[in-house]
Scaffold this motif. Structure first.
Motif, PDB file in Angstrom:
ATOM      1  N   VAL A   1      -5.364  10.848   7.385  1.00 53.52           N
ATOM      2  CA  VAL A   1      -4.411   9.566   7.188  1.00 53.52           C
ATOM      3  C   VAL A   1      -3.435  10.111   6.182  1.00 53.52           C
ATOM      4  CG1 VAL A   1      -3.915   7.178   6.643  1.00 53.52           C
ATOM      5  CG2 VAL A   1      -6.194   7.678   7.922  1.00 53.52           C
ATOM      6  N   GLU A   2      -2.298   9.990   6.289  1.00 56.26           N
ATOM      7  CA  GLU A   2      -1.238  10.482   5.544  1.00 56.26           C
ATOM      8  C   GLU A   2       0.082   9.670   5.384  1.00 56.26           C
ATOM      9  OE1 GLU A   2      -1.714  14.191   4.178  1.00 56.26           O
ATOM     10  OE2 GLU A   2      -0.734  13.165   2.744  1.00 56.26           O
TER      11      GLU A   2
ATOM     12  N   ILE B   1       0.953  -1.268  -0.006  1.00 54.61           N
ATOM     13  CA  ILE B   1      -0.080   0.095  -0.227  1.00 54.61           C
ATOM     14  C   ILE B   1       0.936   1.314   0.060  1.00 54.61           C
ATOM     15  CG2 ILE B   1      -1.994   1.355   1.039  1.00 54.61           C
ATOM     16  CD1 ILE B   1      -2.836  -1.581   0.041  1.00 54.61           C
ATOM     17  N   GLY B   2       1.425   1.491  -1.130  1.00 60.13           N
ATOM     18  CA  GLY B   2       2.228   2.680  -1.341  1.00 60.13           C
ATOM     19  C   GLY B   2       2.120   4.018  -0.647  1.00 60.13           C
ATOM     20  N   ARG B   3       0.625   4.489  -0.941  1.00 58.43           N
ATOM     21  CA  ARG B   3      -0.012   5.602  -0.276  1.00 58.43           C
ATOM     22  C   ARG B   3      -1.316   5.457   0.341  1.00 58.43           C
ATOM     23  NH1 ARG B   3       0.245  11.048  -3.630  1.00 58.43           N
ATOM     24  NH2 ARG B   3       0.378  11.656  -1.506  1.00 58.43           N
ATOM     25  N   ILE B   4      -1.678   6.187   1.573  1.00 55.34           N
ATOM     26  CA  ILE B   4      -3.207   6.353   1.743  1.00 55.34           C
ATOM     27  C   ILE B   4      -3.077   8.004   2.207  1.00 55.34           C
ATOM     28  CG2 ILE B   4      -5.016   5.746   3.487  1.00 55.34           C
ATOM     29  CD1 ILE B   4      -3.631   3.220   4.090  1.00 55.34           C
ATOM     30  N   THR B   5      -3.985   8.484   1.827  1.00 53.40           N
ATOM     31  CA  THR B   5      -3.992  10.047   2.105  1.00 53.40           C
ATOM     32  C   THR B   5      -5.423  10.257   2.186  1.00 53.40           C
ATOM     33  OG1 THR B   5      -3.851  10.658  -0.376  1.00 53.40           O
ATOM     34  CG2 THR B   5      -1.620  10.877   1.105  1.00 53.40           C
ATOM     35  N   GLY B   6      -6.070  10.784   3.147  1.00 56.36           N
ATOM     36  CA  GLY B   6      -7.277  11.338   3.369  1.00 56.36           C
ATOM     37  C   GLY B   6      -7.594  12.274   4.407  1.00 56.36           C
ATOM     38  N   GLY B   7      -8.586  13.211   4.227  1.00 59.41           N
ATOM     39  CA  GLY B   7      -8.925  14.043   5.376  1.00 59.41           C
ATOM     40  C   GLY B   7      -8.164  15.366   5.310  1.00 59.41           C
ATOM     41  N   LEU B   8      -8.734  16.521   6.185  1.00 62.46           N
ATOM     42  CA  LEU B   8      -7.812  17.710   6.117  1.00 62.46           C
ATOM     43  C   LEU B   8      -7.497  18.117   7.356  1.00 62.46           C
ATOM     44  CD1 LEU B   8     -11.013  19.237   4.042  1.00 62.46           C
ATOM     45  CD2 LEU B   8      -8.904  18.844   3.326  1.00 62.46           C
ATOM     46  N   LYS B   9      -8.452  17.642   8.433  1.00 59.70           N
ATOM     47  CA  LYS B   9      -7.964  18.182   9.705  1.00 59.70           C
ATOM     48  C   LYS B   9      -8.547  17.312  10.732  1.00 59.70           C
ATOM     49  CE  LYS B   9      -9.210  22.715  11.632  1.00 59.70           C
ATOM     50  NZ  LYS B   9     -10.094  22.953  12.231  1.00 59.70           N
ATOM     51  N   VAL B  10      -8.140  17.240  11.774  1.00 65.13           N
ATOM     52  CA  VAL B  10      -8.295  16.135  12.796  1.00 65.13           C
ATOM     53  C   VAL B  10      -9.837  15.854  13.038  1.00 65.13           C
ATOM     54  CG1 VAL B  10      -7.977  17.330  15.028  1.00 65.13           C
ATOM     55  CG2 VAL B  10      -7.774  14.932  14.983  1.00 65.13           C
ATOM     56  N   ASN B  11     -10.491  17.235  13.313  1.00 64.85           N
ATOM     57  CA  ASN B  11     -11.884  17.257  13.748  1.00 64.85           C
ATOM     58  C   ASN B  11     -12.849  17.281  12.374  1.00 64.85           C
ATOM     59  OD1 ASN B  11     -11.147  19.831  13.162  1.00 64.85           O
ATOM     60  ND2 ASN B  11     -12.339  20.806  14.650  1.00 64.85           N
TER      61      ASN B  11
END
Lengths: 423, 422
Positions: free
Chosen positions: B279-280, A274-284
């Protein structure tokens, strides 16, 4: 050992200083990719060819990334052997290096520099082999072509791929010998293929405290990453002779010695990174988007067309996800006959040079040799140890370099002179 | 209705245009946080008080983020009520997406006043100022003490706003009760809030070429496992005080929550929730990632102290030797905050709101954090009643004029009732 082989070895012994100087000069010419500018390396090679009276054809579809082709014919008709190496190397994180990555420094019987194993050592060896064989061309049959290309490290479009698209006839022959790192204990006869997919999860999103209001793109992304592990269980139908070979503990031991512990066990497996996982902008914030990039490697015996429905079935459980393939569509596992003639020549040559016969192995990553295999040309890799490939203080044993040079030169001569020469 | 209540309502009606104008001008002064610069707005609010003959002080530990305090003791002794609101608002986003060409237009269309921060919470803060000014006129009919606090730095945690006042001016804020006009909708009055526990996890691995899976663990795969395991925190069962448990089981309250916060909200209020906000991990498809960052937003209901969640997280992390964690939320907050769901001020607000707006607001615990927590954590009851919240943070953020005036009425009359009954 036959007379020609003995003469070749004598020539090589007498020429050690020049050979080492050539390797150092090539290591001292920076060619990191990116950006992939190989002109300094190309100039050294071109000069060496020209000095020997051999015409160097230059093809530079990208001005900073030349490709070189040179060839000569032996005294009588015969088969056509192609030699291939690439001039570009991995980039350098300078602060991690103890040695100058472009210094060609020598210490404790090793030579240091970016590309020493991948693959300036192999490239210098093929060039020198080509020059020596040219000097004795009146004792050889057939034709030999030397190719030095750019843009290999990133599988870019300006190197071997361009040459196959635009100068195909120049690249083809009856057999290919590459000097990519293989370890002197192994001959690489095939390689796995990358199957890369990018998955995008989209949900409504919302406030992080309102978890009842929306599905979470990141949680789905994490579940997809785990669900994809099932690709590793997909049955692979490798040819019987390969299966038997991979299961042979003696071969596996030698592969692991040469290529690193665990290499042999991964060859027949479908692997998942799993080369990359990116998601979301901010903790809340409850994420509305997540991207997962999966790097599946297909072993010999599994095609993309066989794999794809399994991936589709796994991802069908995630209606919020869409996906696409992002690896080059033409890539497929490729292999040449592990009992082919060149394999036998390489094994016997190495043995005659006093080292254990190398075992057949499959490359886990990718090299330009796949392009010859796609074109139906058997392709084999024999080169230096991959141990420090892409790492800081990349280096090789100088004696290994001379060993590979002897092997390349002798194996090429034996192949050109046919079964008689190989006898 | 008491005479005082009738008088106050009449005064509000008579001053209607001035009051709407005040709200409108307040909206037109940009106070997005970040950066949180509120000096112009604070000067505007100070001028309003001065016009009404009221002294105030400016407490500004950070010059750009002033806090305004007005304090008035009445002749007869009695209880101390604190009004609290904030001046700063959410960032405005892309100005071109606002229907009147600007987030700070204060435009009125179809009976609604538009602009960033109108609902969160310039409506409520304006209501506090108006209530303070109106009650000041009738000092002889009230007892005890009334303090008005309008702070900056609420949207980013409160360290230089309400938190600063509690630390350095406790005599001003530590009263007997707090009334706050954060958005709540006319259907609810808020007596508590869940607590955020924000954790940042960092997964480290050696990393390698993506085809050489035998050479390294994968930071992203470990992160995917961790995310799955963390879900266990949502199974922690709260150990609630009886009054809160009763309140959360009340069908009227459940209905109000489901109506106001969406289907499922009544359960969410009573549960530990887990949001994986970010997740980053990884640099390239074909490399085994050496690092992955996971940001978890855990919300604690009443009855699950932070320490219990921490204990579970530590137990989970025992299986993840390559993972480190740090808390991003305020460590000094130990859990959800709440006050008496049957308290006196709550009844006053319910009665007043029902009379003014025709809706009896249900007492609820909410999901998002406000400055009211500072009072509740100091064991001072704090209640929130304000306008609707569904447009907070959107490009259509706006408040109906009539709704604004109702909030003014409910705050003014509730404060009067609280300070008038001795």
């Amino acid at each position: 050992m036959d007379e020609l082989s003995r003469d070749v070895l004598t020539r090589l012994d007498a020429d050690r200083d020049r050979a080492l100087a050539m390797l150092r000069a090539i290591l001292q010419a920076p060619s990191p990719n990116p950006p992939g500018d190989t002109r300094a390396v190309a100039a050294i090679i071109t000069q060496a060819l020209t000095a020997a009276g051999i015409e160097a054809k230059i093809f530079a579809p990208h001005p900073d990334m030349p490709n070189i082709v040179a060839r000569f014919d032996g005294a009588r008709p015969g088969r056509h052997l192609v030699l291939n190496g690439h001039m570009d190397v991995f980039p350098v994180a300078r602060h991690e290096w103890g040695h100058d990555p472009w210094g060609g420094e020598i210490a404790d019987g090793r030579i240091y520099g970016r590309g020493a194993c991948d693959m300036k050592g192999g490239l210098a060896s093929l060039l020198l082999a080509f020059l020596h064989l040219h000097a004795i061309r009146d004792r050889l049959a057939g034709r030999i072509t030397f190719t030095a290309v750019s843009d290999e490290e990133t599988f870019g479009p300006w190197g071997a791929r361009w040459m196959f698209e635009h100068q195909r006839a120049l690249m083809l022959g009856d057999c290919l010998l590459s000097g990519e790192p293989s370890s002197p204990q192994c001959v690489r006869f095939g390689e796995k293929a990358p199957y890369w997919i990018a998955i995008t999860v989209r949900t409504r999103g919302g406030h992080g405290a309102y978890t009842h209001a929306s599905a979470s793109a990141t949680k789905i992304g994490a579940r997809i990453a785990k669900a994809l592990e099932a690709v590793k269980d997909i049955p692979v139908r490798a040819p019987d002779n390969l299966v038997a070979m991979f299961r042979d503990p003696a071969i596996a031991r030698q592969i692991d010695e040469g290529c690193g512990a665990g290499h042999a066990s991964v060859i027949p497996e479908v692997t998942l990174n799993i080369g990359r996982i990116t998601g979301g902008l901010k903790v809340n914030v409850l994420p509305s988007e997540c991207r997962v990039e999966a790097d599946v490697r297909l072993p010999i015996g599994l095609t993309k067309d066989e794999l794809r429905p399994h991936v589709a079935a796994i991802l069908a459980d995630f209606p919020d996800a869409t996906w696409e393939e992002i690896s080059p569509p033409e890539d497929a596992p490729s292999w040449s006959d592990p009992d082919g003639e060149m394999m036998g020549i390489l094994r016997r040559t190495v043995q005659a040079l006093g080292r254990p016969a190398p075992v057949p192995v499959v490359t886990l990553g990718g090299t330009d040799t796949r392009l010859w295999r796609y074109a139906g040309v058997p392709a084999y890799i024999y080169g230096l140890s991959p141990e420090s490939m892409a790492a800081a203080d990349e280096n090789i044993l100088i004696e290994d370099f001379f060993h590979v040079l002897r092997t390349h030169t002798l194996a090429a001569a034996r192949y050109l002179n046919g079964p008689r020469g190989a006898a | 209705m008491t005479d005082l209540a009738a008088t106050l309502l009449a005064e509000i009606d008579a001053a209607r245009e001035e009051l709407v104008g005040f709200f409108q001008e307040f909206t037109r002064i940009a106070t997005p946080n970040p950066p949180g610069e509120t000096r112009e707005a604070a000067a505007f609010l100070g001028a309003f008080l001065a016009r009404h003959g009221i002294d105030h002080q400016v407490i500004a530990p950070v010059p750009e983020w002033p806090n305004i305090v007005a304090d008035r003791s009445f002749e007869r002794s009695g209880r101390h009520l604190v009004l609290n609101g904030h001046i700063d608002v959410f960032p405005a986003g892309d100005p071109s997406r606002w229907r009147h060409g600007s987030p700070w237009s204060g435009s009125i269309e179809d009976g609604r006043l538009y602009g960033r921060g109108t609902a969160d919470m310039k409506c409520g803060t304006a209501a506090s100022f108006i209530a303070f000014a109106l009650l000041s006129r009738h000092a002889n009919r009230l007892s005890g003490r009334l303090t008005l606090t309008a702070v900056s730095d609420e949207e980013t945690g409160g360290r230089w706003g309400t938190g600063y006042l509690f630390q350095h001016h406790p005599e001003l804020v530590c009263g007997d009760c707090c009334l706050n006009g954060e958005p709540s909708s006319a259907y609810t009055v808020r007596y508590g809030e869940k607590a955020p526990l924000w954790l940042v996890f960092t997964v480290k691995a050696r990393g390698a070429h993506g085809a050489y899976v035998h050479l390294s663990d994968s930071a992203t795969k470990i992160a995917a496992d961790l995310i799955e395991r963390l879900e266990a925190v949502t199974t922690l069962k709260p150990d609630m005080p009886a009054a809160v448990a009763r309140n959360l089981a009340d069908p009227v309250v459940r209905h109000a929550l489901e109506t106001g916060l969406g289907t499922g909200a009544a359960d969410t209020v009573a549960q530990v929730t887990l949001n994986i906000g970010m997740v980053e991990g990884g640099l390239k498809t074909n490399m085994i990632p050496s690092e992955c960052r996971v940001e978890a937003d855990i919300r604690l209901p009443v009855g699950v102290p932070k320490a219990r969640v921490w204990a579970m997280v530590r137990e989970i992390l025992a299986d993840f030797p390559n993972v480190s964690v740090e808390e991003q939320s305020l460590p000094e907050e130990t859990g959800a905050n709440w006050c008496d769901p049957d308290g006196e001020m709550l009844r006053i607000i319910q009665d007043t709101a029902e009379r003014i707006a025709g809706i009896r607001p249900a007492p609820v615990i909410t999901l998002a954090a406000t400055d009211a927590r500072f009072w509740r954590n100091a064991n001072i009851p704090a209640y929130i009643y304000g306008c609707a919240f569904d447009l907070v943070g959107t490009y259509d953020e706006s408040v109906a004029i009539e709704e604004f005036l109702n909030v003014v009425r409910v705050h003014t009359l509730s404060a009067a009732a609280y300070l008038g009954r001795v």
